[in-house]
Scaffold this active site. Structure first.
Site, short mmCIF file in Angstrom:
data_model
loop_
_atom_site.label_atom_id
_atom_site.label_comp_id
_atom_site.label_asym_id
_atom_site.label_seq_id
_atom_site.Cartn_x
_atom_site.Cartn_y
_atom_site.Cartn_z
N ARG A 51 12.57 4.57 13.09
CA ARG A 51 11.25 5.40 13.04
C ARG A 51 10.27 5.10 13.80
NH1 ARG A 51 9.61 4.97 7.29
NH2 ARG A 51 8.07 6.22 8.11
N ARG A 90 5.74 11.66 -2.33
CA ARG A 90 4.30 10.61 -1.20
C ARG A 90 5.77 11.10 -0.09
NH1 ARG A 90 4.62 4.83 2.06
NH2 ARG A 90 3.50 4.96 3.82
N GLU A 144 12.07 -9.36 2.11
CA GLU A 144 11.84 -8.28 3.03
C GLU A 144 12.35 -6.84 2.18
OE1 GLU A 144 11.48 -7.66 6.19
OE2 GLU A 144 9.61 -6.78 6.99
N TYR A 193 10.99 8.57 2.26
CA TYR A 193 11.79 7.98 0.64
C TYR A 193 12.03 8.40 -0.58
CZ TYR A 193 7.81 5.50 3.88
OH TYR A 193 6.79 5.59 5.22
N ALA A 199 3.11 -0.67 4.80
CA ALA A 199 2.41 -0.30 5.73
C ALA A 199 2.38 -1.80 6.75
CB ALA A 199 1.93 0.46 6.27
N HIS A 215 12.86 -2.41 2.50
CA HIS A 215 12.22 -1.03 3.05
C HIS A 215 12.88 0.34 2.07
CE1 HIS A 215 8.65 -3.16 5.33
NE2 HIS A 215 9.98 -3.87 5.70
N PRO A 273 0.97 -1.25 0.14
CA PRO A 273 0.17 0.09 -0.11
C PRO A 273 0.92 1.11 -0.17
CG PRO A 273 -1.01 -1.87 1.68
CD PRO A 273 0.33 -2.07 0.85
N ASN A 274 0.50 2.17 -0.48
CA ASN A 274 0.84 3.80 -1.06
C ASN A 274 2.07 3.76 -1.42
OD1 ASN A 274 -1.59 4.63 1.28
ND2 ASN A 274 -0.13 3.72 2.13
N ASN A 276 8.68 -4.99 -0.66
CA ASN A 276 8.56 -4.06 -0.08
C ASN A 276 6.73 -4.12 0.63
OD1 ASN A 276 8.32 -1.54 1.55
ND2 ASN A 276 9.45 -0.53 -0.32
#
Ligand code: DQA
Length: 146
Positions: A106, A17, A97, A22, A76, A99, A9-10, A73
């Site tokens: 964070r 964004r 995985e 990012y 969330a 990111h 998502p996103n 990736n």
């Protein structure tokens, strides 16, 4: 060798964004990086982005017996996507995985990954370069198994 790259998502909004977190590269830019890394190593790469967990679950199911590795990736969903966790558990190829940011540096709610326990390994915090690194790690891990 076949690699499936999944984006949660996103991530379709990358480039617009939170560029301070990012970066300014778009998802298409990252897919191009990953595709080029795969081609250099003699692998093919397919990509799917979805904002819906079920689509990603279906894609993982489709990769069973088809793809050698999944680079994901999860956005969330990383932090609470248990159906994605379970789908990945049922995939017996390599799972990386990925990111862009380092979630461990964070907010506390980002410190838990429900994907990490079913991943072969994780590439986190290297920005867009992570897409190349993750593909290289996936190919090396598949080759190490054969
Ligand atoms: C992310 C980190 C996640 O915590 C976040 O929800 C994202 C992007 C990353 O690539 O850094 O959507 O997966």
């Amino acid at each position: 060798m076949k690699i499936l790259l999944l984006s949660g998502p996103n991530l379709n909004l990358l480039g617009e964004r939170e560029p301070d977190v990012y970066g300014t590269a778009t998802l298409d830019d990252h897919v191009a990086t990953a595709t080029s890394a795969a081609q250099t190593l003699g692998a093919t790469l397919d990509h799917l982005q979805s904002n819906a967990e079920g689509d990603l679950v279906e894609a993982v199911h489709g990769a069973r017996g088809d793809a050698d590795a999944i680079v994901i990736n999860p956005g969330a969903l990383t932090h609470y996507g248990w159906s994605l966790h379970d789908a990945l558990s049922a995939f017996d190829g390599v799972i990386v995985e990925l990111h862009l940011s380092n979630p461990n540096a964070r907010e506390p709610w980002r410190h838990v990954s429900v994907v990490a326990p079913v991943a072969t390994g994780s590439v986190i915090g290297f920005g867009g370069d992570g897409y190349r690194i993750a593909v290289e790690a996936a190919v090396a891990a598949v080759e190490a198994r054969s």
